[in-house]
Design a protein around this motif. Sequence first.
Motif, PDB file in Angstrom:
ATOM      1  N   LEU A  45       0.497  -1.702  -0.024  1.00 29.17           N
ATOM      2  CA  LEU A  45       0.223  -0.088  -0.072  1.00 29.17           C
ATOM      3  C   LEU A  45       0.971   0.895  -0.249  1.00 29.17           C
ATOM      4  CD1 LEU A  45      -2.639  -1.338   2.880  1.00 29.17           C
ATOM      5  CD2 LEU A  45      -3.153  -1.521   0.648  1.00 29.17           C
ATOM      6  N   TRP A  47       0.236   5.521   0.148  1.00 28.20           N
ATOM      7  CA  TRP A  47      -0.180   6.199   0.717  1.00 28.20           C
ATOM      8  C   TRP A  47       0.151   7.551  -1.141  1.00 28.20           C
ATOM      9  CZ3 TRP A  47       1.166  11.585   1.979  1.00 28.20           C
ATOM     10  CH2 TRP A  47      -0.053  12.617   2.570  1.00 28.20           C
ATOM     11  N   THR A  59      -2.762  17.264   1.192  1.00 24.86           N
ATOM     12  CA  THR A  59      -1.237  17.389   1.695  1.00 24.86           C
ATOM     13  C   THR A  59      -1.027  16.297   0.891  1.00 24.86           C
ATOM     14  OG1 THR A  59      -1.256  17.980   3.847  1.00 24.86           O
ATOM     15  CG2 THR A  59       0.280  16.710   2.987  1.00 24.86           C
ATOM     16  N   PHE A  95      -7.484   3.153  -4.285  1.00 15.76           N
ATOM     17  CA  PHE A  95      -8.560   3.611  -3.041  1.00 15.76           C
ATOM     18  C   PHE A  95      -8.667   4.402  -2.337  1.00 15.76           C
ATOM     19  CE2 PHE A  95      -8.985  -1.089  -2.853  1.00 15.76           C
ATOM     20  CZ  PHE A  95      -7.884  -2.118  -2.739  1.00 15.76           C
ATOM     21  N   ALA A 103      -7.320  10.288  15.120  1.00 10.76           N
ATOM     22  CA  ALA A 103      -8.417  10.098  15.821  1.00 10.76           C
ATOM     23  C   ALA A 103      -8.355   8.427  15.040  1.00 10.76           C
ATOM     24  CB  ALA A 103      -9.424  10.463  16.370  1.00 10.76           C
ATOM     25  N   PRO A 105      -8.179   5.935  11.778  1.00  8.02           N
ATOM     26  CA  PRO A 105      -7.591   6.039  10.161  1.00  8.02           C
ATOM     27  C   PRO A 105      -7.791   4.857   9.580  1.00  8.02           C
ATOM     28  CG  PRO A 105      -7.216   4.294  12.265  1.00  8.02           C
ATOM     29  CD  PRO A 105      -7.223   4.900  12.877  1.00  8.02           C
ATOM     30  N   PHE A 106      -8.478   4.967   8.967  1.00  7.92           N
ATOM     31  CA  PHE A 106      -8.620   4.519   7.548  1.00  7.92           C
ATOM     32  C   PHE A 106      -9.752   3.479   7.683  1.00  7.92           C
ATOM     33  CE2 PHE A 106      -6.376   7.131   5.666  1.00  7.92           C
ATOM     34  CZ  PHE A 106      -5.110   6.455   5.120  1.00  7.92           C
ATOM     35  N   ASP A 107     -10.861   3.297   8.349  1.00  8.50           N
ATOM     36  CA  ASP A 107     -12.062   2.396   9.171  1.00  8.50           C
ATOM     37  C   ASP A 107     -13.163   2.758   7.959  1.00  8.50           C
ATOM     38  OD1 ASP A 107     -14.795   4.546  10.730  1.00  8.50           O
ATOM     39  OD2 ASP A 107     -13.563   5.564   9.060  1.00  8.50           O
ATOM     40  N   TRP A 109     -13.081   2.145   3.092  1.00  8.15           N
ATOM     41  CA  TRP A 109     -12.232   2.606   1.847  1.00  8.15           C
ATOM     42  C   TRP A 109     -13.754   2.081   1.424  1.00  8.15           C
ATOM     43  CZ3 TRP A 109      -7.226   1.283   1.696  1.00  8.15           C
ATOM     44  CH2 TRP A 109      -5.983   1.248   3.434  1.00  8.15           C
TER      45      TRP A 109
ATOM     46  N   HIS B  33      -0.040   6.009  17.186  1.00  8.42           N
ATOM     47  CA  HIS B  33      -0.942   5.911  16.271  1.00  8.42           C
ATOM     48  C   HIS B  33      -0.392   5.144  15.500  1.00  8.42           C
ATOM     49  CE1 HIS B  33      -2.145  10.139  17.293  1.00  8.42           C
ATOM     50  NE2 HIS B  33      -3.371   9.279  18.099  1.00  8.42           N
ATOM     51  N   PHE B  37      -3.766  -3.744   9.581  1.00  8.68           N
ATOM     52  CA  PHE B  37      -4.753  -3.948   8.460  1.00  8.68           C
ATOM     53  C   PHE B  37      -4.855  -5.151   8.046  1.00  8.68           C
ATOM     54  CE2 PHE B  37      -6.739   0.458   7.631  1.00  8.68           C
ATOM     55  CZ  PHE B  37      -5.648   1.393   8.492  1.00  8.68           C
ATOM     56  N   GLN B  39      -5.381  -7.084   4.378  1.00 10.67           N
ATOM     57  CA  GLN B  39      -6.070  -7.598   3.052  1.00 10.67           C
ATOM     58  C   GLN B  39      -6.603  -8.493   2.713  1.00 10.67           C
ATOM     59  OE1 GLN B  39      -3.746  -5.301   0.065  1.00 10.67           O
ATOM     60  NE2 GLN B  39      -5.497  -4.731  -1.003  1.00 10.67           N
ATOM     61  N   PRO B  45      -8.823  -3.020   2.198  1.00  9.07           N
ATOM     62  CA  PRO B  45      -7.761  -2.709   3.205  1.00  9.07           C
ATOM     63  C   PRO B  45      -8.730  -2.852   4.665  1.00  9.07           C
ATOM     64  CG  PRO B  45      -6.347  -2.021   2.101  1.00  9.07           C
ATOM     65  CD  PRO B  45      -7.319  -2.175   1.366  1.00  9.07           C
ATOM     66  N   LEU B  47     -10.041  -1.648   8.913  1.00 11.03           N
ATOM     67  CA  LEU B  47      -8.656  -1.680  10.039  1.00 11.03           C
ATOM     68  C   LEU B  47      -8.894  -3.193  11.099  1.00 11.03           C
ATOM     69  CD1 LEU B  47      -7.582   0.641  11.865  1.00 11.03           C
ATOM     70  CD2 LEU B  47      -9.576   1.059  12.051  1.00 11.03           C
ATOM     71  N   TYR B  50      -6.057  -0.058  16.368  1.00  9.56           N
ATOM     72  CA  TYR B  50      -6.318   1.524  15.485  1.00  9.56           C
ATOM     73  C   TYR B  50      -5.891   1.824  17.001  1.00  9.56           C
ATOM     74  CZ  TYR B  50     -10.076   3.217  17.614  1.00  9.56           C
ATOM     75  OH  TYR B  50     -11.105   3.610  18.799  1.00  9.56           O
ATOM     76  N   TYR B  88      -1.452  -5.251   7.215  1.00 14.01           N
ATOM     77  CA  TYR B  88      -0.306  -4.390   7.439  1.00 14.01           C
ATOM     78  C   TYR B  88      -0.428  -3.443   8.338  1.00 14.01           C
ATOM     79  CZ  TYR B  88      -1.002  -5.602   1.869  1.00 14.01           C
ATOM     80  OH  TYR B  88      -0.022  -5.641   0.862  1.00 14.01           O
ATOM     81  N   HIS B  90       0.536   0.269   9.413  1.00 18.24           N
ATOM     82  CA  HIS B  90       0.148   1.284   9.063  1.00 18.24           C
ATOM     83  C   HIS B  90       0.876   2.547  10.506  1.00 18.24           C
ATOM     84  CE1 HIS B  90      -1.691   5.849   7.434  1.00 18.24           C
ATOM     85  NE2 HIS B  90      -2.912   5.170   8.199  1.00 18.24           N
ATOM     86  N   TYR B  92      -0.406   6.621  11.791  1.00 14.35           N
ATOM     87  CA  TYR B  92      -0.754   7.858  11.252  1.00 14.35           C
ATOM     88  C   TYR B  92      -0.121   8.857  11.840  1.00 14.35           C
ATOM     89  CZ  TYR B  92      -4.275   6.347  14.484  1.00 14.35           C
ATOM     90  OH  TYR B  92      -4.468   5.171  15.848  1.00 14.35           O
ATOM     91  N   SER B  95       3.584  12.793   9.583  1.00 14.70           N
ATOM     92  CA  SER B  95       3.461  13.215   8.052  1.00 14.70           C
ATOM     93  C   SER B  95       4.549  12.638   7.245  1.00 14.70           C
ATOM     94  CB  SER B  95       2.756  14.177   7.928  1.00 14.70           C
ATOM     95  OG  SER B  95       1.751  14.195   6.091  1.00 14.70           O
ATOM     96  N   PRO B  97       1.970   9.874   6.215  1.00 13.65           N
ATOM     97  CA  PRO B  97       1.483   8.486   6.848  1.00 13.65           C
ATOM     98  C   PRO B  97       1.818   7.377   5.952  1.00 13.65           C
ATOM     99  CG  PRO B  97      -0.494   9.426   6.034  1.00 13.65           C
ATOM    100  CD  PRO B  97       1.029  10.466   5.995  1.00 13.65           C
ATOM    101  N   PHE B  99       3.221   2.518   5.208  1.00  4.70           N
ATOM    102  CA  PHE B  99       2.596   1.906   5.687  1.00  4.70           C
ATOM    103  C   PHE B  99       3.677   0.840   5.372  1.00  4.70           C
ATOM    104  CE2 PHE B  99      -2.332   1.802   5.047  1.00  4.70           C
ATOM    105  CZ  PHE B  99      -2.258   2.791   3.850  1.00  4.70           C
TER     106      PHE B  99
END
Lengths: 119, 108
Positions: A45, A47, A59, A95, A103, A105-107, A109, B33, B37, B39, B45, B47, B50, B88, B90, B92, B95, B97, B99
């Motif tokens: 993966l 980003w 960003t 994706f 708080a 992350p990616f819950d 998709w 943080h 994940f 997949q 993926p 979650l 976290y 995976y 990850h 967060y 910055s 972020p 993996f």
Amino acid sequence: QVQLVQSGAEVKKPGASVQISCKASGYTFTTYYIHWVRQAPGQGLEWMGVIDPDGTVSTYSQNFHGRVTLTTDTSTSTAYMELSSLKSDDTALYFCARAIPAAVPFDVWGQGTFVTVSS
Amino acid sequence: EIVLTQSPGTLSLSPGEGATLSCRASQNVPNNHLAWFQQRPGQAPRLLIYGASSRAIGIPHRYSGSGSGTDFTLTVNRVEPEDFAVFYCHQYGYSPPTFGPGTRVEMK
């Protein structure tokens, strides 16, 4: 139910641009940021970037050298990702995913959009 | 950027066995943080964990996360057939972020 639904697969020639949409439903669009992540065939993966739901702050990963543009349309709860100057190694599954900064992350998709870049 | 390294690359297990997956960060992950994940082939993926140790909604209790700073672990207690997938980590907290490269859990 909460979901992100992406637009369909694309086939593009090198040098072209592609735009993928990501339509949110089942939740308040303005609560979550939208990230974009890609996955080349058989790879991990990567980003790409993030945009706030109002579309005012974004960003980007430096790996794309300014080729990525993220936008949103709050009237339709849709986020968009445009990738320009396509190369063959941009062939990948793209994706979108929602997140709350620092708080959650990616819950959720999207289902992914496959982009093929080939001459 | 924070580089994440996962080990092992592949884990071969029989159903009912336990799995321990490791994720190491090149520098401290702010506020722990760190997420995990799963997949499955052909899917997006999902979650699992976290904040290093909080299970996401709907994730079975056999999944647990631990660790802090630069070293994190995902544990799967008694692997079930649907658990065979790529996992995976990850981060967060900083910055951009990033993996990890993934750990494939395959059936022995």
